[in-house]
Scaffold this active site. Structure first.
Site, PDB file in Angstrom:
ATOM      1  N   GLU A 609       1.009  -1.419   0.111  1.00 40.28           N
ATOM      2  CA  GLU A 609      -0.429   0.490  -0.143  1.00 40.28           C
ATOM      3  C   GLU A 609       0.907   1.236  -0.137  1.00 40.28           C
ATOM      4  O   GLU A 609       0.483   2.298  -0.817  1.00 40.28           O
ATOM      5  CB  GLU A 609      -1.068   0.690   1.176  1.00 40.28           C
ATOM      6  N   LEU A 616      -1.773   6.714   3.186  1.00 37.46           N
ATOM      7  CA  LEU A 616      -2.984   7.231   2.403  1.00 37.46           C
ATOM      8  C   LEU A 616      -3.704   5.521   1.299  1.00 37.46           C
ATOM      9  O   LEU A 616      -2.636   5.251   1.084  1.00 37.46           O
ATOM     10  CB  LEU A 616      -2.750   7.949   0.565  1.00 37.46           C
ATOM     11  N   LYS A 685       5.507   5.169  -9.184  1.00 39.65           N
ATOM     12  CA  LYS A 685       3.951   6.002  -8.611  1.00 39.65           C
ATOM     13  C   LYS A 685       3.448   4.997  -9.316  1.00 39.65           C
ATOM     14  O   LYS A 685       2.164   4.864  -9.689  1.00 39.65           O
ATOM     15  CB  LYS A 685       4.497   6.955  -7.166  1.00 39.65           C
TER      16      LYS A 685
HETATM   17  N1  LIG Z   1      10.089  10.389  -1.214  1.00 41.22           N
HETATM   18  C1  LIG Z   1       8.432   9.921  -1.469  1.00 41.22           C
HETATM   19  C2  LIG Z   1       8.284   9.367  -0.084  1.00 41.22           C
HETATM   20  C3  LIG Z   1       7.292   8.562  -0.475  1.00 41.22           C
HETATM   21  O1  LIG Z   1       6.940   7.467  -1.480  1.00 41.22           O
HETATM   22  C4  LIG Z   1       8.218  11.125  -1.822  1.00 41.22           C
HETATM   23  O2  LIG Z   1       8.313  11.790  -1.470  1.00 41.22           O
HETATM   24  O3  LIG Z   1       6.734  11.111  -2.024  1.00 41.22           O
HETATM   25 NA    NA Z   2      -0.379   4.101  -0.245  1.00 34.27          NA
END
Ligand SMILES: N[C@@H](CCO)C(=O)O
Ligand code: NA
Ligand SMILES: NC(=O)c1ccc[n+]([C@@H]2O[C@H](COP(=O)([O-])OP(=O)(O)OC[C@H]3O[C@@H](n4cnc5c(N)ncnc54)[C@H](O)[C@@H]3O)[C@@H](O)[C@H]2O)c1
Length: 820
Positions: A609, A616, A685
């Site tokens: 997750e 989140l 992501k």
């Molecule tokens: N380094 C990542 C941490 C969260 O995945 C960010 O700043 O979003």
């Molecule tokens: Na998440």
């Protein structure tokens, strides 16, 4: 008579144990003399006697050393327990016995042969010596005792070494003998008896228990106490299942089933005479005499558990006889089992499907070659005719028996058993359940035995609490925070979720530590430093697999780029993986697909997750939409906590470098902040989200618009990177100023639409849904078939130790709930 006590060899084995035996007898003697005690030989003596016999039968060998060893052990007992003044008489008697023993050995030596008859005469000295010694000690202490040579009261046939008792002759002899000595405590030699001619015989396996049972039954005692060196019968073998505990009460039938498969505390056939007369047997511990032990009886006192115990046979082979010619043909199994009986092959378990296409049965692997030969010969004609296709023998198997009268009253016992094994990836090779519903047996691979026993034990005896074995790799910002969070929730998890998290392994890039019994959570980092070995990830994982513990979870809290190559092997070993590390899900698509398919096929969990939006609920929400049949049209969002923070905080006049340092200090950045500023982290992501909705995109399909000057991007180290960032302050000021001039703000936005991913810095006005942001907030908007006119929006802090660790923690708990 009130009761019979029986002490085994370990109870009579040493000065200390004899001390306990004497105390137990004396304490019983305080209230009454209405009992008798049966003794085995001192531990090891029977073996020494047999060894001496074998030696004596060989030319030119000497048995003197062995005899001296036996003599010395008995003398030591005399010297310790009997006052000097009383010793000579006792020593003289022992000498007489030992001389008699020498004569027997001389006889063996003369004819160079030891028959079962001489062997029985030989081993009888063990019980005669031990019982006489205890008699002498108690007599000198002034207890009303008498010595009983069981050969005078137990009469058998002449099948030496495992003689059968002639109850018609024996019972009246026993009653008469004890009647004559009424009011005194009889001390009886176990194991030995005599035939009609008065020759010494022995009672075979479980011999002294049998003596106690025969005498107890003849005298109609109220209870028989079997004193041994463990706390009674246990729910499972405590060497294999640490949480095994004593069964307070068990039925004769259950005891039979359990001991048939292992639990060797008693040998029920030897207690048959007592069973037949409904005399309860209590199994007690000489070394823990106040413990109530186990009562074996006809009446059950009502156990709170569905099952009573679990036992196993470690080594087993499974023979499978199959062929279409067996269907409907009467007599194949009759022939099969007749042959096996004729060859004296004992069958541990039988299973036949109602299709009658095959019969499978379990045997000791040591006879598997013989069984194959015998069957091939016996069924040669059927095999030529093709009625029997073949004989398949599988080795390296174990069988587990789940035993309990309570199973009859409960439904779903086998369901529970099979699903608990299934959830831990333990393959069931064969099963058998008797119609008595007293025993369900499962054949499994030997390598899974210990894991299976523990899983089953936990399922039936500790069903309220499921222990998860956690291996934490990466004890940095997220890993440490995770440990703290687990400590804070231990009580809640046990009480409301039925979960206990046992940290079984921990590693960082320097050290690694594995402890099967668990590592104290609040000491984990200190112990890792203190007791850990140098990190060797491959070795760490090999150890985890070898331990093969149930409910295992591997938490990868590193940012390491190679560690995910181990996930596949972990899944194949039925270990779940939980991770905030995005590398696995954003690597080559083929590998990604293989990982997900393997986890699914093996029934283990792969949860991540925190790969997007930290804690989140992004992935879970997305998966829920997909599962319920929604279709994605567009995903758009601010997916970097670090970049969000930078553009929320940085204003002309401030130092961009300082704001970035603050982001790192607050735990928002990747261990290497170049990953954030380069857009790599965001790209991973959005790629992960695209794959979640079913697109087969690769990293190379993504266009990332750069936001930092080339010099920053080229910086070889993190320190050099910060220096370059500091030099680029004007660059960032200009970006912000240009945007502010239009009344807008800068947002780093990732967008997935029409199977295409774009990532870049946008200047957005107050009307834009992403205009209003705070801190390290992330925002993700899902436009779908159902959320069409207005997207489903998830917004909130998307980076930081607490929110990330809690997301990892929630994944771990969700695996626990799945297993519980
Ligand atoms: N380094 C990542 C941490 C969260 O995945 C960010 O700043 O979003
Ligand atoms: Na998440
Ligand atoms: N910080 C956040 O807000 C956030 C949010 C979501 C995801 N994540 C992810 O969490 C992960 C951990 O981040 P962190 O900030 O805790 O990093 P960190 O650098 O503080 O900790 C990483 C740990 O991994 C260990 N490690 C590295 N390679 C190893 C190896 N080969 N074997 C054993 N141990 C090894 C290090 O020793 C260290 O203990 C990263 O993958 C990051 O992307 C972080």
């Amino acid at each position: 008579m009130e009761k019979i006590l029986k002490f085994g060899g370990t109870s009579c084995g040493s000065i200390e144990s004899i001390q306990s035996v004497l105390a137990i007898i004396e304490s019983n003697g305080k209230s009454s003399s209405d009992f008798a005690v049966v003794f085995s030989a001192m531990s090891g003596v029977t073996n020494h006697l047999l060894e001496a016999g074998t030696l004596a039968a060989q030319p030119k060998s000497t048995v003197n050393t062995l005899i001296e060893t036996i003599e010395t052990r008995h003398f030591e007992v005399i010297k310790h327990f009997i006052p000097v003044t009383g010793q000579s008489q006792v020593i003289a008697h022992v000498r007489t016995l030992v001389n008699e023993l020498r004569d027997v050995l001389k006889g063996i030596n003369l004819i160079k042969e030891i028959s079962p008859k001489t062997s029985d005469a030989l081993v009888s000295f063990g019980e005669r010596l031990s019982t006489y010694l205890i008699f002498a000690i108690l007599q000198q202490k002034g207890l009303p005792v008498f010595y009983v040579d069981a050969r005078e009261i137990i009469k058998t046939n002449s099948t030496f070494s495992h003689s059968e008792v002639d109850f018609e002759v024996t019972n009246p002899l026993i009653t008469a003998y004890f009647e004559t000595n009424k009011g005194k405590i009889g001390l009886v030699t176990g194991f030995i008896a005599s035939n009609a001619k008065g020759e010494t015989t022995t009672l075979g396996r479980g011999g002294s228990d049998y003596t106690a049972s025969v005498i107890g039954a003849a005298l109609g005692v109220k209870e028989i106490e079997i004193w041994t060196d463990v706390d009674g019968m246990m729910t499972a073998d405590p060497r294999k299942v640490k949480s095994a505990f004593t069964i307070p009460s068990i039925s004769y039938a259950e005891a039979m089933e359990l001991t048939h498969f292992g639990a060797k505390v008693i040998y029920p056939p030897s207690l048959q005479p007592a069973f037949a007369k409904n005399i309860p047997i209590r199994v007690l511990n000489t070394f823990n005499p106040s413990f109530a032990g186990t009562v074996v009886s006809k009446e059950l006192t009502g156990s709170p558990y569905i099952i009573t115990g679990i036992s196993s046979i470690d080594q087993l082979a499974l023979v499978n006889l199959q062929g279409s010619g067996m269907i409907g043909v009467a007599g194949v199994s009759a022939k099969l089992f007749t042959v096996l009986a004729r060859e004296k092959i004992s069958v541990v378990l039988i299973s036949q499907a109602s299709s009658e296409h095959s019969i499978c049965f379990a045997i000791d692997p040591s006879v598997s070659d013989k069984v194959r030969k015998v069957l091939e010969k016996e069924f040669a004609a059927e095999m030529v005719a093709g009625d029997i296709e073949g004989i398949d023998i599988q080795k390296e198997l174990s069988v587990i028996a789940v035993v309990g009268e309570g199973m009859r009253k409960h439904t779903g016992v086998s369901g529970k058993l099979f699903s608990s094994l299934g959830k831990n990836g333990i393959n069931i090779v064969a099963t058998a359940q008797g119609s008595s519903e007293l025993n369900i047996s499962v054949v499994i691979e030997k390598k899974d035995l210990s894991k299976a026993l523990n899983v089953i034990h936990e399922t039936f005896f500790f069903s309220q609490i499921k222990t998860l074995h956690l291996y934490l790799v990466g004890a940095g910002l997220i890993g440490k925070t995770l440990l703290e969070q687990i400590i804070g929730q231990e009580h809640y998890l046990a009480k409301y979720k039925g979960i206990k998290i046992r940290l079984t392994g921990i590693a960082n890039s320097r050290k690694q530590l594995i402890k099967e019994e668990g590592i104290e959570l609040d000491q984990a980092l200190r112990l890792l430093d203190l007791d850990g070995d140098t990190t060797d990830l491959a070795g760490f994982i090999t150890k985890i697999k070898a331990l093969n513990l149930p409910n295992s979870i591997f938490a990868d809290c590193t940012a390491n780029k190679e560690i995910y190559t181990n996930y596949l092997g972990l899944f194949q070993s039925n270990i779940s993986v939980v991770t905030p590390n995005k590398v696995a899900n954003s690597g080559p698509y083929d590998l990604y697909a293989q990982l997900h398919q393997t986890a699914l096929a093996k029934g283990v969990k792969f949860l991540y997750e925190t790969n997007v939006g930290a804690g989140l609920p992004v992935i879970n929400t997305l998966q829920g939409l997909i599962a319920s049949g929604d279709r994605f049209e567009k995903i758009e969002g601010i997916l970097s906590g670090t970049l969000s923070f930078l553009f929320n905080q940085f204003k002309p006049g401030k130092s961009f470098g300082e704001v970035l340092r603050a982001a790192k200090q607050k735990g928002y950045t990747e261990p290497d902040p170049r990953e954030d500023l380069s857009g790599m982290d965001v790209a991973r992501k959005i790629l992960i989200l695209s794959r979640e909705i079913g697109l087969k995109l690769e990293f190379s399909d993504i266009t990332i618009e750069k936001i930092i000057p080339t010099a920053c991007e080229a910086a070889p180290t993190v320190d050099a990177f910060f220096e370059e960032i500091d030099k680029a302050n004007d660059f960032f000021e200009k970006l912000v100023n240009d945007s502010a001039a239009k009344g807008e703000v800068l947002r780093y936005i990732a967008c997935l639409e029409d199977q295409k991913i774009t990532i870049g810095l946008r200047s957005v006005g107050p009307a834009h849904p992403f205009y209003q942001m705070d801190g390290a907030d992330n925002v993700i908007a899902f436009t779908t078939k159902r959320y069409h006119d207005r997207p489903l929006v998830i917004k909130g802090p998307g980076a930081g130790a607490e929110v990330t660790a809690s997301g990892v923690f929630a994944d771990i708990v969700s695996i626990g709930s799945h297993l519980a």
